[in-house]
Write an enzyme that holds these catalytic residues in place. Structure first.
Site, PDB file in Angstrom:
ATOM      1  CG  LEU A   1      -2.170  -0.683   1.236  1.00  0.00           C
ATOM      2  CD1 LEU A   1      -2.953  -0.469   2.588  1.00  0.00           C
ATOM      3  CD2 LEU A   1      -3.123  -0.023   0.039  1.00  0.00           C
ATOM      4  CG  ASP A   2       0.936   3.858  -3.222  1.00  0.00           C
ATOM      5  OD1 ASP A   2       1.714   3.059  -3.633  1.00  0.00           O
ATOM      6  OD2 ASP A   2       0.186   4.521  -4.233  1.00  0.00           O
ATOM      7  N   PRO A   3       2.693   4.690   0.832  1.00  0.00           N
ATOM      8  CG  PRO A   3       4.853   5.335   1.112  1.00  0.00           C
ATOM      9  CD  PRO A   3       3.885   4.853   0.038  1.00  0.00           C
ATOM     10  CG  LEU A   4       0.844   9.935   0.024  1.00  0.00           C
ATOM     11  CD1 LEU A   4       0.960  11.152  -0.862  1.00  0.00           C
ATOM     12  CD2 LEU A   4       0.967  10.794   1.537  1.00  0.00           C
ATOM     13  CB  ALA A   5      -2.698   4.110   0.409  1.00  0.00           C
TER      14      ALA A   5
END
Length: 332
Positions: free
Chosen positions: A49-53
């Site tokens: 999962l992306d850091p911004l997710a």
């Protein structure tokens, strides 16, 4: 002088922790933090999962890591907020602004037509800012070096897509997205494509994974909650490794067949053909591994080791004594 660092004594831990990954953490950062809190010897996550997710991220420990691929392949559900009128280099709020456009008046009928257009089998060009590998390097490494790499469009499936008018926190026009999709779908790219279809472009300012396979975010816990627990209480939040095989056919073997199956031998029986089978021993009932059945044969695909089975049984047993795993003595 700095105080000496305390050495963590690792231990065998088996099971699945459903983590609600916080913003700002990479999937690996979250995994390493949870692994440290559980003092686990072996761990792995089930897709990035992306850091911004944020959202549900199943973490596998010990024997459960053998079945983590099942969650990589599982369908996913996401909730996202697409800010309209601004495109960025990364298709999210982290990237450099590339273009700003006026947002036209969008009717409910237009929005419904766009949702229909992007539902079902579609093709996506993977974003440069992704972990997809090319010649052994992640695409984001090329992107950071200012190198654009040609990417082939990939087939994915959007099982369901709901779009609704919304606003960002600062009152800018946005679209709220709810997506059910196949593995390999890039929600940032989907949002970017929807923005283009609406004639103004856009980028994601929020992304949250609400489900992966049969695991939902309502079952998940945060790192802060895990950290606040007593060490042994953390282990109680682990789901058994067999929860990864919830959609598998179930086969139970007697002691003799269990021992032979654990040594990698095929077994014969009146089983219908199936690509997904979870195999258990009968006395005591313990997960042995995964298999497939074909023409009356049970064919091992992933096996737990006798030591892993014994450790799981010891954890589940009462203090008076731990039962022996089926076939352990014969297969050691």
């Amino acid at each position: 002088m700095n105080a000496p660092r305390t050495r963590v004594q690792r231990r065998p831990v088996h099971g699945v922790l459903l983590l609600d990954k916080p913003l700002g953490f990479s999937s690996n950062d979250a995994l390493q933090k949870a692994k440290w809190l559980l003092r686990a010897e072996k761990a792995g996550h089930t897709g990035t999962l992306d850091p911004l997710a944020s959202g549900v991220l199943p973490l596998c420990f010990g024997a459960a890591t053998k079945f983590s691929q099942l969650q990589l392949d599982a369908p996913k559900r996401y909730e996202a907020l697409l800010k309209l009128g601004v495109t960025t280099a990364t298709a999210d709020a982290e990237g450099e602004v590339l273009q700003t456009r006026e947002v036209p008046v969008i009717t409910a009928g237009q929005l419904a037509a766009v949702a229909e257009r992007f539902t079902g089998p579609i093709r996506q060009v993977p974003p440069m800012h992704s972990a997809l590998k090319r010649d052994g390097k992640a695409l984001y490494e090329y992107a950071r070096a200012g190198i654009e790499v040609e990417r082939e469009a990939r087939a994915v499936t959007i099982h369901a897509l709901e779009l609704a008018f919304s606003q960002t926190e600062d009152g800018q026009p946005a679209i709220h997205m709810q997506v059910a999709c196949s593995k390999g779908t890039y929600i940032r790219t989907l949002g970017e494509d929807i923005g283009e279809a609406l004639g103004c472009g856009g980028h994601l300012v929020m992304l949250r994974r609400t489900a992966t396979g049969h695991y939902g975010v309502a079952q998940a816990m945060s790192l802060a909650e895990l950290e606040a627990m007593e060490p042994e209480a953390r282990l109680e939040r682990l789901l058994p490794a067999e929860s990864l095989l919830a959609d598998h056919e179930r086969v139970i073997l007697g002691t003799e067949d269990a021992a032979r199956f654990l040594s990698g031998l095929r077994r014969r029986g009146a089983w219908p053909d199936s690509e997904r089978v979870a195999v258990f021993g009968s006395e005591p009932q313990a997960l042995l591994g995964a298999a497939r059945t074909q023409a009356g044969e049970l064919i091992p695909t992933r096996l737990l080791s006798p030591i892993e089975i014994q450790q799981i049984l010891q954890k589940e047993s009462t203090p008076e004594g731990a039962p022996q795993a089926p076939g352990i003595e014969e297969t050691l």
